[in-house]
Design an enzyme around this catalytic site. Sequence first.
Site, PDB file in Angstrom:
ATOM      1  CG  HIS A   1     -21.526  -3.858 -40.462  1.00 28.99           C
ATOM      2  ND1 HIS A   1     -22.657  -4.617 -40.318  1.00 28.99           N
ATOM      3  CD2 HIS A   1     -21.084  -4.047 -41.721  1.00 28.99           C
ATOM      4  CE1 HIS A   1     -22.875  -5.264 -41.452  1.00 28.99           C
ATOM      5  NE2 HIS A   1     -21.944  -4.937 -42.319  1.00 28.99           N
TER       6      HIS A   1
ATOM      7  CG  ASP B   1     -16.375  -1.327 -47.956  1.00 32.02           C
ATOM      8  OD1 ASP B   1     -16.059  -1.967 -48.957  1.00 32.02           O
ATOM      9  OD2 ASP B   1     -17.547  -1.094 -47.632  1.00 32.02           O
TER      10      ASP B   1
HETATM   11  N1  CMC Z   1     -17.784   7.208 -38.557  1.00 28.00           N
HETATM   12  C1  CMC Z   1     -18.184   7.982 -37.519  1.00 28.00           C
HETATM   13  N2  CMC Z   1     -19.299   7.728 -36.829  1.00 28.00           N
HETATM   14  C2  CMC Z   1     -20.020   6.663 -37.167  1.00 28.00           C
HETATM   15  C3  CMC Z   1     -19.648   5.817 -38.225  1.00 28.00           C
HETATM   16  C4  CMC Z   1     -18.489   6.134 -38.917  1.00 28.00           C
HETATM   17  N3  CMC Z   1     -18.079   5.365 -39.937  1.00 28.00           N
HETATM   18  N4  CMC Z   1     -20.545   4.827 -38.344  1.00 28.00           N
HETATM   19  C5  CMC Z   1     -21.453   5.040 -37.389  1.00 28.00           C
HETATM   20  N5  CMC Z   1     -21.134   6.141 -36.688  1.00 28.00           N
HETATM   21  C6  CMC Z   1     -21.890   6.706 -35.573  1.00 28.00           C
HETATM   22  C7  CMC Z   1     -22.980   7.626 -36.105  1.00 28.00           C
HETATM   23  O1  CMC Z   1     -22.543   8.950 -36.253  1.00 28.00           O
HETATM   24  C8  CMC Z   1     -24.046   7.446 -35.072  1.00 28.00           C
HETATM   25  O2  CMC Z   1     -23.697   8.229 -33.959  1.00 28.00           O
HETATM   26  P1  CMC Z   1     -24.818   9.063 -33.163  1.00 28.00           P
HETATM   27  O3  CMC Z   1     -25.788   8.017 -32.651  1.00 28.00           O
HETATM   28  O4  CMC Z   1     -24.045   9.766 -32.107  1.00 28.00           O
HETATM   29  O5  CMC Z   1     -25.452   9.967 -34.185  1.00 28.00           O
HETATM   30  C9  CMC Z   1     -23.931   6.000 -34.652  1.00 28.00           C
HETATM   31  O6  CMC Z   1     -22.570   5.649 -34.896  1.00 28.00           O
HETATM   32  C10 CMC Z   1     -24.858   5.075 -35.444  1.00 28.00           C
HETATM   33  O7  CMC Z   1     -24.585   5.279 -36.853  1.00 28.00           O
HETATM   34  P2  CMC Z   1     -25.631   5.078 -38.014  1.00 28.00           P
HETATM   35  O8  CMC Z   1     -25.110   5.779 -39.231  1.00 28.00           O
HETATM   36  O9  CMC Z   1     -27.007   5.415 -37.540  1.00 28.00           O
HETATM   37  O10 CMC Z   1     -25.527   3.511 -38.179  1.00 28.00           O
HETATM   38  P3  CMC Z   1     -26.164   2.681 -39.350  1.00 28.00           P
HETATM   39  O11 CMC Z   1     -26.370   1.326 -38.816  1.00 28.00           O
HETATM   40  O12 CMC Z   1     -27.339   3.383 -39.936  1.00 28.00           O
HETATM   41  O13 CMC Z   1     -25.027   2.735 -40.451  1.00 28.00           O
HETATM   42  C11 CMC Z   1     -23.128   2.332 -41.718  1.00 28.00           C
HETATM   43  C12 CMC Z   1     -24.142   1.719 -40.734  1.00 28.00           C
HETATM   44  C13 CMC Z   1     -22.220   1.213 -42.189  1.00 28.00           C
HETATM   45  C14 CMC Z   1     -23.875   2.932 -42.905  1.00 28.00           C
HETATM   46  C15 CMC Z   1     -22.315   3.420 -40.974  1.00 28.00           C
HETATM   47  O14 CMC Z   1     -21.569   2.823 -39.953  1.00 28.00           O
HETATM   48  C16 CMC Z   1     -21.431   4.188 -41.941  1.00 28.00           C
HETATM   49  O15 CMC Z   1     -21.882   5.151 -42.556  1.00 28.00           O
HETATM   50  N6  CMC Z   1     -20.126   3.780 -42.073  1.00 28.00           N
HETATM   51  C17 CMC Z   1     -19.251   4.410 -43.040  1.00 28.00           C
HETATM   52  C18 CMC Z   1     -19.521   3.882 -44.444  1.00 28.00           C
HETATM   53  C19 CMC Z   1     -19.019   2.469 -44.610  1.00 28.00           C
HETATM   54  O16 CMC Z   1     -17.911   2.150 -44.215  1.00 28.00           O
HETATM   55  N7  CMC Z   1     -19.839   1.634 -45.259  1.00 28.00           N
HETATM   56  C20 CMC Z   1     -19.497   0.246 -45.532  1.00 28.00           C
HETATM   57  C21 CMC Z   1     -20.309  -0.683 -44.702  1.00 28.00           C
HETATM   58  S1  CMC Z   1     -19.688  -2.382 -44.629  1.00 28.00           S
HETATM   59  C22 CMC Z   1     -19.736  -2.964 -46.242  1.00 28.00           C
HETATM   60  C23 CMC Z   1     -21.043  -2.884 -46.906  1.00 28.00           C
HETATM   61  O17 CMC Z   1     -22.040  -3.394 -46.432  1.00 28.00           O
HETATM   62  O18 CMC Z   1     -21.072  -2.323 -47.991  1.00 28.00           O
END
Ligand code: CMC
Length: 371
Positions: free
Chosen positions: A257, A308
């Site tokens: 998140h 989710d």
């Molecule tokens: N699985 C594996 N690695 C992850 C995940 C994940 N779900 N989420 C974050 N990471 C890792 C990512 O690879 C990165 O690692 P590194 O720095 O080594 O490259 C680090 O954690 C930071 O991730 P980010 O994607 O830059 O983080 P963000 O703040 O931009 O993204 C997020 C937040 C929710 C989009 C992301 O965690 C994600 O894609 N999660 C999966 C999709 C998901 O479950 N979305 C629902 C979010 S909650 C409900 C809503 O708001 O809709």
Amino acid sequence: MVKAGLEDIVAAESSICDVDGTAGRLIYRGYDIHDLAENSTFEEVIYLLWFGQLPTKSELDKLTKDLNSNRALPKPVIDALHNYPKKALPMEVLRTAVSMLSMYDPDGDDNSIPASTRKATRLMAQFPTIVAYWDCIRNGRDLKAPKEDLTIAANFLYMLKGETPDEVSTKSLDIALILHADHELNASTFAGRVAAATLTDMYSAVVAAIGTLKGPLHGGANQEVIKMLIEINDPEKAKAYVEKKLAEHQKMMGFGHRVYKTEDPRAHHLRIMSEELGKRLKDERWYKMSREIEEVVFKQKGLYANVDFYSASVYYMLGIPIDLFTPIFAISRMSGWAAHILEQLSNNRLIRPRADYTGARNLKYAAITSR
Ligand code: CMC
């Protein structure tokens, strides 16, 4: 250097919702989400988000009456639903039907705050009808007229399945709706506020929000989670599946998140519901797989489940078709979108940020023949 994705940027003042990502707390208008999930109803939460305080009995009765009597769709919208391609995604249908509804709203182009509040009430009432009707139409089932004496959760399940739901299903969905209702400046709410700030109308702002929620990084994640659980299908195989995915640097949907650095407080309630529904159905596969996955992802990546993750198995065990999971998120989030759009309108200034230009400068135009 600009941080990508507006991370940590405060883009508005708001008195609707607070997310404390370090403490793992979520507050709607001063009330902790745990208190609301355990004690309130979705209708009460809508009132709280829109009007800033919990309703008295007569205030709640009035809002409930307004919501329950506005559920029917105009005939041209039902006719249009019948004409959509049967393969249309429910989120596409919701986005398109909401856009169409704007042309039938009795308040027309009156975009004052009272008219916008009435428009929000109609949309809140009609979202579940669109979603349930689409599932009936694409599967050739008869459409059930909405029942005014049922709550939003019960009436949605009734229109979807054609029979009045039991108390456990209704209560589970009601709690899920409370948990998803608002979440500060999440991507779809921000999109809605940006649109509203141009002084467009409630419908246009909500269409922007629906389109934004649809993405798999936002509301679309719950559908991806259940697809993964179905693919694994056996708690014994969950650990190896996740390890392989992480080794391949694939994202685990339903984890991580932008704001929470600890457990998402909403996941707590959904996890409990997932376990209870599994016991009730005498099929604890989905819950057990989820627990295994949660453990491995935390151990290996330090990531927590988000809203989710467990909502996926909850909706699945409620017998809801997979591609309606995100539309259900939208039904709930409509309450938060409306609260934010109305708040934006009450103290509006155009939202217009700047970009840090990184392109070329001082180039000279050359005729096409000499390029
Ligand atoms: N699985 C594996 N690695 C992850 C995940 C994940 N779900 N989420 C974050 N990471 C890792 C990512 O690879 C990165 O690692 P590194 O720095 O080594 O490259 C680090 O954690 C930071 O991730 P980010 O994607 O830059 O983080 P963000 O703040 O931009 O993204 C997020 C937040 C929710 C989009 C992301 O965690 C994600 O894609 N999660 C999966 C999709 C998901 O479950 N979305 C629902 C979010 S909650 C409900 C809503 O708001 O809709």
